[in-house]
Design an enzyme around this catalytic site. Structure first.
Site, short mmCIF file in Angstrom:
data_model
loop_
_atom_site.label_atom_id
_atom_site.label_comp_id
_atom_site.label_asym_id
_atom_site.label_seq_id
_atom_site.Cartn_x
_atom_site.Cartn_y
_atom_site.Cartn_z
N ALA A 1 -4.94 -44.61 -31.81
CA ALA A 1 -4.37 -43.41 -31.20
C ALA A 1 -5.15 -42.98 -29.97
CB ALA A 1 -4.35 -42.28 -32.22
N ARG B 1 3.32 -42.54 -19.94
CA ARG B 1 4.76 -42.42 -19.70
C ARG B 1 5.40 -41.20 -20.36
NH1 ARG B 1 6.01 -48.44 -21.42
NH2 ARG B 1 4.01 -48.11 -22.46
N THR C 1 -6.06 -52.78 -27.25
CA THR C 1 -5.91 -52.60 -28.70
C THR C 1 -6.97 -53.37 -29.50
OG1 THR C 1 -4.17 -54.29 -28.56
CG2 THR C 1 -3.45 -52.02 -28.71
N GLU D 1 2.46 -61.10 -24.67
CA GLU D 1 2.90 -59.80 -24.12
C GLU D 1 3.96 -60.03 -23.05
OE1 GLU D 1 2.03 -56.66 -25.32
OE2 GLU D 1 1.34 -58.04 -26.86
N ASN E 1 7.12 -44.57 -26.32
CA ASN E 1 6.36 -44.62 -25.06
C ASN E 1 6.83 -43.56 -24.08
OD1 ASN E 1 4.82 -46.84 -25.94
ND2 ASN E 1 6.41 -48.26 -25.31
N ASN F 1 8.80 3.35 -39.14
CA ASN F 1 7.57 3.00 -39.87
C ASN F 1 6.34 2.98 -38.96
OD1 ASN F 1 8.59 0.75 -38.50
ND2 ASN F 1 7.60 -0.68 -39.90
#
Ligand code: UD1
Ligand code: CA
Length: 456
Positions: free
Chosen positions: A9, A15, A78, A154, A227, A385
């Site tokens: 995280a 984006r 990562t 990728e 994303n 009140n």
């Protein structure tokens, strides 16, 4: 066997174009990271480790003691992110589940399947994949002629042939811990972006001659990664379908699930009907046989059984059974309506208890008040009140009849069976069975109370 999750995280979430860290954006009313932790919990045995970086302070504050955290600074990919957990976890766990905190729809059952697969795997990696026509920028799964997984490529480095591959990397892995800690140091720096990709661990295992297992998922929705805010809205819609389906399968009727907005974690009893454009938020519990909506918002409230709530707004309130409310009624914090209360249009109740069978048909404000059973609150009644500094209490007994447009200037008490004339301004306590009128209201005569018809 010890199984620990490492949840990534730390990324910036550029984006999203937001000053809120990506994983704290909500889906179904809960931050994305909450959903990820929920799924993880059912598939692991130890407290998870969350890798934080961008917006770390806010993420850590949100997590409190639900997870351990490690800081990744700078964020070099990562693979580098998982490496940050090594010092905490080395020799503390047998398996490491890695997932990304921006996938709020991933189910616990799916991670369980992943862990079970790795338990049977003689190799060091099992991973989640999905076959889809729209690649959404995911990494491609490269398989050899024998069908075994060889690599993850990728998108931006893939060859035209590889881009055609329909099997995608979802972003959930289960690793043999000992192999992982050692292999992470062998991941090469990606020459284009200067990052260390966890996905390259697959090729390392293949080079070591060790098998990589893939769990091919069939629910595409589960794999949606967020994303952008467009993805966020896709997740929101999918989560809504999932939550609503669960309630319907539990016996709740929905006229139009697509326009029924229910956050995660809300309980609804059988044979309750939820009408369109109803929003249920927070810690809300709803009983059986209610009809709720259309156009109703309920937040952090408890609703009993057999209530009818039409076009109303309810916050931090309690309704007992068979309450009939709305249209256009508003309950604020601390409102408590007893059995068989009727509250009609344009009323507001705050910090007050309305006893069984109280009727409050139109245009009233009741704040800091206790109202006894079967009392009638006439149209336009106001509990005055607040004196500009403090709130004061109003106590109204049972079987009281408050005439239209009465001002009850608190602190004030009205005894059982009392009655006020239309437009009375009540500044002094009213004794039992006494009629008061005027401004300020003064006693004019003693009343005879008729026995009440019993409540249905
Ligand atoms: C990643 C995968 C891709 C997969 C896709 C699925 C890699 C290299 N690629 O791509 O194969 O198909 O997810 O959604 O893993 N993060 C860190 N530290 C970092 C970088 C990222 O903690 O240095 C976290 C991010 O906060 C995010 C997660 O890792 O939660 C994934 O990163 P992201 O940049 O979204 O990866 P993708 O490009 O989506
Ligand atoms: Ca992503």
């Amino acid at each position: 066997m010890k199984i620990t999750a490492v949840l990534l995280a730390a990324g910036q979430g550029t984006r999203m174009k937001s000053s809120t860290p990506k994983v704290l954006h909500t889906v179904g009313g809960k931050p994305m990271i909450w959903h990820a932790l929920q799924a993880i919990q059912s598939a692991t045995t130890e407290k998870p480790v969350v890798v934080v970086g961008h917006g770390a302070e806010a993420v850590i504050a949100y997590l409190a003691d639900t997870a351990q955290t490690v800081l990744q600074e700078p964020q070099l990919g990562t693979g580098h992110a998982v490496m940050q957990a090594e010092a905490l976890l080395r020799s503390m766990t047998d398996l490491v589940v890695v997932c990304y905190a921006d996938m709020p729809l991933l189910r616990g059952e799916t991670l369980q399947k992943l862990v079970e697969t790795q338990k049977q795997n003689s190799g060091p990696i099992s991973m989640l994949t999905v076959v889809a026509d729209d690649p959404r920028g995911f990494g491609r799964i490269i398989r050899g002629e024998d069908g075994t997984v060889k690599a993850i490529v990728e998108e931006y480095v893939a060859t035209p042939d590889q881009l055609q591959v329909k099997e995608l990397n979802v972003g959930g892995y289960c690793f043999d811990a000992n192999w992982l800690w050692e292999a992470l140091h062998r991941i090469p720096k990606n020459p284009k972006k200067g990052e260390y990709y966890l996905t390259d661990a697959v090729e390392l295992a293949v080079k070591d001659g060790l098998p990589v297992q893939a769990v091919v998922m069939d629910d595409l929705e589960e794999t949606i990664g967020v994303n952008t805010r467009v993805h966020l809205s896709e997740c929101e819609a999918a989560m809504r379908r999932r939550i609503n389906q669960m309630h319907m399968l539990n016996g709740v009727t929905m006229i139009d699930p697509a326009s029924t907005y229910i956050e995660s974690g809300i309980e609804i009893g059988r044979d309750t009907v939820i009408m369109p454009n109803t929003h249920l938020f927070g810690k809300t519990v709803i009983g059986e046989r209610n009809v709720i909506g259309p156009n109703t918002i309920i937040r952090n409230s408890t609703i009993g059984n057999g209530c009818k709530i039409l076009s109303s707004d309810i916050e931090s309130a309690i309704l007992e059974d068979d309450v009939d409310m709305g249209p256009f009624a508003r309950l604020r914090k601390g409102a408590h309506l007893g059995n068989h209360v009727h509250m009609g249009n344009f009323g507001e109740v705050k910090d007050s208890y309305l006893g069984e069978g109280v009727k409050m048909g139109h245009f009233s404000y009741i704040g800091n008040a206790q109202i006894g059973a079967n009392t009638n609150i006439g149209a336009g009644t106001i509990t005055c009140n607040y004196d500009g500094e403090k709130k004061h209490a109003t106590e109204i007994g049972e079987d009281v009849f408050i005439g239209s447009d009465t001002m009850l200037v608190a602190p004030v008490k009205l005894g059982n069976g009392a009655r006020t004339g239309a437009a009375a301004v009540v500044t002094k306590n009213v004794a039992e069975d006494t009629l008061v009128v005027g401004m300020p209201a003064r006693a004019i005569r003693k009343l005879e109370r008729k026995p009440k018809k019993s409540q249905k």
